[in-house]
Motif scaffolding. Structure first.
Motif, mmCIF file in Angstrom:
data_model
loop_
_atom_site.group_PDB
_atom_site.id
_atom_site.type_symbol
_atom_site.label_atom_id
_atom_site.label_comp_id
_atom_site.label_asym_id
_atom_site.label_seq_id
_atom_site.Cartn_x
_atom_site.Cartn_y
_atom_site.Cartn_z
ATOM 1 N N LEU A 24 -7.455 0.261 5.464
ATOM 2 C CA LEU A 24 -6.202 0.755 4.890
ATOM 3 C C LEU A 24 -5.270 1.281 5.979
ATOM 4 O O LEU A 24 -4.056 1.048 5.923
ATOM 5 C CB LEU A 24 -6.478 1.842 3.842
ATOM 6 N N ALA A 44 -2.736 3.995 -9.340
ATOM 7 C CA ALA A 44 -3.520 4.917 -8.518
ATOM 8 C C ALA A 44 -4.982 4.565 -8.738
ATOM 9 O O ALA A 44 -5.442 4.482 -9.874
ATOM 10 C CB ALA A 44 -3.249 6.362 -8.918
ATOM 11 N N LYS A 62 -1.328 0.084 6.983
ATOM 12 C CA LYS A 62 -0.205 1.001 7.203
ATOM 13 C C LYS A 62 0.382 0.853 8.601
ATOM 14 O O LYS A 62 1.601 0.896 8.773
ATOM 15 C CB LYS A 62 -0.632 2.456 6.973
ATOM 16 N N GLU A 103 0.390 5.702 -0.622
ATOM 17 C CA GLU A 103 -0.385 6.763 0.026
ATOM 18 C C GLU A 103 -1.875 6.540 -0.206
ATOM 19 O O GLU A 103 -2.285 5.953 -1.211
ATOM 20 C CB GLU A 103 0.035 8.116 -0.535
ATOM 21 N N PHE A 104 -2.670 7.035 0.740
ATOM 22 C CA PHE A 104 -4.124 6.949 0.571
ATOM 23 C C PHE A 104 -4.786 8.116 1.271
ATOM 24 O O PHE A 104 -4.230 8.731 2.177
ATOM 25 C CB PHE A 104 -4.682 5.613 1.090
ATOM 26 N N ASN A 105 -5.992 8.411 0.806
ATOM 27 C CA ASN A 105 -6.851 9.397 1.447
ATOM 28 C C ASN A 105 -8.291 8.957 1.234
ATOM 29 O O ASN A 105 -8.525 7.847 0.755
ATOM 30 C CB ASN A 105 -6.570 10.819 0.919
ATOM 31 N N LEU A 143 0.833 -1.195 0.000
ATOM 32 C CA LEU A 143 0.000 0.000 0.000
ATOM 33 C C LEU A 143 0.867 1.244 0.000
ATOM 34 O O LEU A 143 1.782 1.373 0.818
ATOM 35 C CB LEU A 143 -0.916 -0.007 1.232
ATOM 36 N N SER A 198 -8.810 8.216 -2.710
ATOM 37 C CA SER A 198 -7.908 7.432 -3.556
ATOM 38 C C SER A 198 -6.852 6.702 -2.742
ATOM 39 O O SER A 198 -6.637 7.012 -1.569
ATOM 40 C CB SER A 198 -7.218 8.352 -4.566
ATOM 41 N N PHE A 199 -6.200 5.750 -3.403
ATOM 42 C CA PHE A 199 -5.043 5.084 -2.811
ATOM 43 C C PHE A 199 -4.163 4.526 -3.919
ATOM 44 O O PHE A 199 -4.611 4.333 -5.047
ATOM 45 C CB PHE A 199 -5.447 3.998 -1.807
ATOM 46 N N SER A 200 -2.906 4.320 -3.574
ATOM 47 C CA SER A 200 -1.950 3.742 -4.510
ATOM 48 C C SER A 200 -1.606 2.331 -4.072
ATOM 49 O O SER A 200 -1.464 2.058 -2.885
ATOM 50 C CB SER A 200 -0.653 4.559 -4.531
ATOM 51 N N LEU A 229 -11.502 2.715 4.845
ATOM 52 C CA LEU A 229 -10.386 3.582 5.236
ATOM 53 C C LEU A 229 -9.707 3.069 6.504
ATOM 54 O O LEU A 229 -8.477 3.099 6.610
ATOM 55 C CB LEU A 229 -10.853 5.023 5.419
#
Length: 147
Positions: free
Chosen positions: A139, A117, A143, A90-92, A88, A95-97, A136
């Protein structure tokens, strides 16, 4: 010549192994560039399915791919055992990568690195939307395991 270069971010949280088939090859008899994205897509779908989601339904939200980058590192051939590891980025809320490391499990050679992305999407309104709070949180858990 400018080349795409990036490092895999994060630790592996999901892996999928398979053997390369003739359908994965190009006319040069090695792993085709379009199949790299197809294999990454399959790995992503398998990860989502393991968590009772699909690309069209993550707690009522869909995913669309906004972009993709591929770094080719070596070749893959028919019969090679490979593994695709997902990490994983970055995410918000919107979106996430995801990073994908494709490697030959016998030789350890890295075949490719891929970054995608992904955007949360509402097909009814045809617009970007926010992820569910539960996804979220999931995710965030991924992290937190990295620390």
């Amino acid at each position: 010549m400018d080349r795409v270069k990036f490092k895999i971010q994060g630790r592996t949280f999901f892996s999928w192994s398979l053997e390369l088939h003739v359908e994965h090859m190009n006319y040069g008899n090695h792993l085709a560039n379009d199949k790299v994205l197809t294999l990454c897509h399959e790995a992503r779908v398998r990860w989502l399915r393991e968590n009772n989601h699909t690309e069209l339904d993550i707690d009522g939200k869909a995913l669309i791919q906004a972009d993709a980058m591929i770094m080719y590192k070596s070749q893959g051939y028919v019969g090679d055992a490979i593994q695709i590891d997902l990490s994983l980025g970055e995410f918000n809320s919107k979106s996430f990568s995801l990073y994908y490391s494709i490697s030959n499990t016998e030789s350890g050679a890295e075949i490719a690195r891929v970054k995608t992305a992904l955007l949360f999407f509402d097909y009814q309104t045809q617009s970007i939307t926010s992820a569910s709070s539960s996804f979220l949180d999931y995710l965030k858990e991924i992290k937190e395991r990295e620390l």
